[in-house]
Design a protein around this motif. Structure first.
Motif, PDB file in Angstrom:
ATOM      1  N   ASP A   1     -22.868  46.871  39.677  1.00 35.02           N
ATOM      2  CA  ASP A   1     -21.465  46.763  38.854  1.00 35.02           C
ATOM      3  C   ASP A   1     -20.233  47.592  39.770  1.00 35.02           C
ATOM      4  O   ASP A   1     -19.393  47.758  39.234  1.00 35.02           O
ATOM      5  CB  ASP A   1     -21.408  45.751  38.096  1.00 35.02           C
ATOM      6  CG  ASP A   1     -22.408  44.930  37.291  1.00 35.02           C
ATOM      7  OD1 ASP A   1     -22.535  44.611  38.870  1.00 35.02           O
ATOM      8  OD2 ASP A   1     -22.232  44.806  36.712  1.00 35.02           O
TER       9      ASP A   1
ATOM     10  N   HIS B   1     -17.755  48.454  49.200  1.00 40.26           N
ATOM     11  CA  HIS B   1     -16.389  47.409  48.370  1.00 40.26           C
ATOM     12  C   HIS B   1     -17.161  46.299  49.719  1.00 40.26           C
ATOM     13  O   HIS B   1     -16.468  45.671  49.462  1.00 40.26           O
ATOM     14  CB  HIS B   1     -15.304  47.690  47.878  1.00 40.26           C
ATOM     15  CG  HIS B   1     -15.141  48.384  47.030  1.00 40.26           C
ATOM     16  ND1 HIS B   1     -14.680  47.508  46.001  1.00 40.26           N
ATOM     17  CD2 HIS B   1     -15.231  49.150  46.180  1.00 40.26           C
ATOM     18  CE1 HIS B   1     -14.171  48.626  45.035  1.00 40.26           C
ATOM     19  NE2 HIS B   1     -15.246  49.840  45.307  1.00 40.26           N
TER      20      HIS B   1
ATOM     21  N   PRO C   1     -15.440  44.449  39.205  1.00 39.03           N
ATOM     22  CA  PRO C   1     -17.135  44.089  38.332  1.00 39.03           C
ATOM     23  C   PRO C   1     -16.860  42.678  37.194  1.00 39.03           C
ATOM     24  O   PRO C   1     -15.452  43.082  36.972  1.00 39.03           O
ATOM     25  CB  PRO C   1     -16.890  45.280  37.032  1.00 39.03           C
ATOM     26  CG  PRO C   1     -16.150  46.603  38.413  1.00 39.03           C
ATOM     27  CD  PRO C   1     -15.322  45.717  38.841  1.00 39.03           C
ATOM     28  N   LYS C   2     -17.742  42.030  37.381  1.00 42.30           N
ATOM     29  CA  LYS C   2     -17.377  40.760  36.280  1.00 42.30           C
ATOM     30  C   LYS C   2     -17.130  41.237  34.963  1.00 42.30           C
ATOM     31  O   LYS C   2     -19.058  41.305  34.684  1.00 42.30           O
ATOM     32  CB  LYS C   2     -18.120  39.314  37.095  1.00 42.30           C
ATOM     33  CG  LYS C   2     -17.289  38.275  38.291  1.00 42.30           C
ATOM     34  CD  LYS C   2     -18.047  37.840  38.955  1.00 42.30           C
ATOM     35  CE  LYS C   2     -18.956  36.699  38.070  1.00 42.30           C
ATOM     36  NZ  LYS C   2     -20.064  35.694  39.334  1.00 42.30           N
TER      37      LYS C   2
ATOM     38  N   ARG D   1     -20.332  41.388  40.451  1.00 46.18           N
ATOM     39  CA  ARG D   1     -19.259  41.505  40.899  1.00 46.18           C
ATOM     40  C   ARG D   1     -18.422  40.281  41.876  1.00 46.18           C
ATOM     41  O   ARG D   1     -18.870  39.527  41.950  1.00 46.18           O
ATOM     42  CB  ARG D   1     -18.807  42.228  41.306  1.00 46.18           C
ATOM     43  CG  ARG D   1     -19.210  44.030  41.347  1.00 46.18           C
ATOM     44  CD  ARG D   1     -18.865  45.337  41.781  1.00 46.18           C
ATOM     45  NE  ARG D   1     -19.720  45.560  43.129  1.00 46.18           N
ATOM     46  CZ  ARG D   1     -19.863  46.312  44.156  1.00 46.18           C
ATOM     47  NH1 ARG D   1     -18.935  47.354  43.907  1.00 46.18           N
ATOM     48  NH2 ARG D   1     -21.085  46.930  44.951  1.00 46.18           N
TER      49      ARG D   1
END
Ligand SMILES: [Zn+2]
Length: 511
Positions: A146, A262, A390-391, A427
């Protein structure tokens, strides 16, 4: 301390395969067969009562390894029979795998098996990259999960180097030299995971550092090789609408910026799904990372010819494309070729290293292009910047009252089973897009980037920071991650955060 009376108490947990060697080595010389210790893959350090009583120092040494790998370590005590069962199971799995490889007549060597073990483990933990850092006689192994780097284990440099060499020599489709760790350049390795049969492509890249060198291995599972769409990457519906508009343009340059790792390449591939089938896309790539069946992908070997991209852009224009994609603009020649293609009736899409959308202009100036060139009307179809944040794990994130953001959520330090103890789950993309108009051309011509930026802010621009602030308020991302990864988070005033998002049409007009 956890007291384990029955093995069922632990659920379906197993011994951690990566730390098995260290665990076995630690207890090799213990005298009593009542003493035993095992590291379970949920971060539990489980030892027999006799081991806790007499081998505390060794257990504490193992604790350090566990703490490097798992966000929290729990101590457990169980009868020696339970500890031994975990050790025996883990050892049997390993032996089976080696025996299987040998009995099928496969030339799989121990070295290749060692690399496969690392890849299997990294894949199980949802890692996107494996980082091997070689210093002295040691190889430190870390995974990027992540977007964040986690140290996993240290191995002997010799064994890790052998593993990489064996894989490159036998399973690489583009490695054509004799392996030498000092000179190794980029190459790809294809591996098949033993349990699922899934194919993994690994892109290796070496770079020197102060006290040795590091090898980065980017993992691409076959499921990731499927071309994603912008929604599933996390782009907001309003942004997808804007990008659809940009991709429908007949000419101009769309540049995507963001740091390495990214998701720029993934976005580039996802953008192709917005292009009607009636338009011809030629994509120039080094390396080809995502296989896209519907477009013409061409590999451009830049190691032979530094101007390869520029030459290829000029040459494919004769093949009558509507859209030309270039995996990255790294130099003035490529940028120049891209600009001429964009000004002669083609939509050109590429990625570039820049901090944010406006930074793309500064980066092009740094590469040697002039303000006059960049201010040509209609040159830019769009300037896009993105980050992957990151989630938070929906299961274990914690509510907090943040001084700046109010009631939001934070990453749990211990995690849970759902998120494999990381506190995070995947993510989400945040982005910002500028569609420059005639005012913008004037500002670029006068090198008045500051004025341009102010104008965007005044008009309630939907910047990456603004995008991130919405996700913070929805409890999707941790404010600390956003502050670390997104430029302009601190300048984002309260007033602007509360301002209603301008609608799509107004935004295109107002830039
Ligand atoms: Zn969780």
């Amino acid at each position: 301390m956890l007291i384990i009376k029955q093995i069922e108490q632990l659920g379906s947990v197993q011994a951690c395969p990566v730390l098995l060697d260290e665990t076995l080595a630690a207890q090799e010389h213990w005298q009593s067969n009542e003493q035993g210790v095992v590291i379970l893959d949920s971060g539990i350090l489980l030892a027999s009562p006799a081991a806790w009583a007499q081998q505390l120092q060794s257990i504490c040494n193992l604790h350090v390894l566990v703490a490097e790998r798992y966000p929290s370590v729990e101590w457990g005590s169980a009868e020696i029979a339970i500890v031994r069962k975990f050790l025996a199971d883990a050892d049997a799995v390993r032996r089976d795998r080696i025996a299987q490889a040998q009995s099928t007549g496969d030339t799989q060597t121990m070295a290749r098996q060692a690399l496969l073990d690392i890849v299997v483990d990294a894949h199980r933990m949802r890692a996107t990259d494996i980082h091997l850092r070689m210093t002295g006689s040691e190889a430190r192994i870390s995974y990027r999960i992540d977007g964040l780097l986690y140290h996993q284990a240290s191995r002997s440099r010799t064994s890790v180097t052998e593993a990489v060499a064996a894989a490159l020599n036998t399973q690489s489709d583009d490695f054509r030299e004799v392996f030498d760790e000092r000179h190794m350049s980029g190459a790809s390795i294809s591996l098949t995971l033993p349990d699922s049969g899934e194919n993994i492509r690994i892109r290796t890249q070496k770079s020197p550092c102060r006290d040795g060198f590091s090898v980065t291995m980017r993992l691409q599972a076959s499921e990731q090789q499927r071309v994603p769409d912008l929604y599933s990457l996390g782009f907001a519906p309003s942004r997808v609408l804007q990008l659809r508009h940009v991709m429908s343009q007949a000419t101009g340059l769309l540049l995507i910026s963001g740091p390495t790792g990214h998701g720029k390449t993934t976005t580039l591939a996802a953008l192709n799904r917005l292009v009607p089938k009636s338009r011809k896309i030629i994509s120039l790539e080094d390396p080809i990372e995502i296989i896209q069946p519907n477009i013409e992908q061409k590999f451009v070997p830049t190691d032979q010819d530094p101007y390869a991209f520029a030459h290829m852009i000029r040459s494919v224009l004769r093949e009558d494309p509507d859209l030309v994609e270039v995996s990255e603009i790294r130099d003035m020649h490529t940028a120049n070729a891209g600009i001429s293609a964009a000004l002669t009736g083609h939509l050109v899409v590429s990625t570039i290293h820049a901090n944010d959308a406006i930074g793309i202009i500064s980066r092009l100036l740094d590469l040697g292009l002039t303000a006059t060139q960049l201010s040509q009307p209609g040159l830019f179809a769009g300037l896009l910047a993105q980050r992957l944040l990151p989630k938070l794990c929906v299961n274990c994130s914690k509510p907090v009252n943040h001084p700046q953001w109010g009631a939001v959520k934070e990453q749990s330090s211990s995690g849970c089973a759902t998120c494999q103890l990381t506190g995070l789950q995947g993510r989400v993309a945040i982005s910002e897009l500028i569609v420059p108009n005639s005012h913008a051309s004037k500002w670029i011509q006068d090198l008045n980037i500051v004025h341009w930026q102010e104008s965007l802010r005044r008009n309630g621009w939907d910047s990456m920071a603004f995008n991130a602030s919405e996700l913070i308020c929805q409890g999707v991302v941790d404010p600390r991650h956003a502050e670390e990864l997104v430029p302009g988070m601190n300048e984002l005033g309260l007033q602007q955060r509360q301002q209603k998002k301008v609608n799509y049409a107004a935004q295109l007009e107002s830039v």
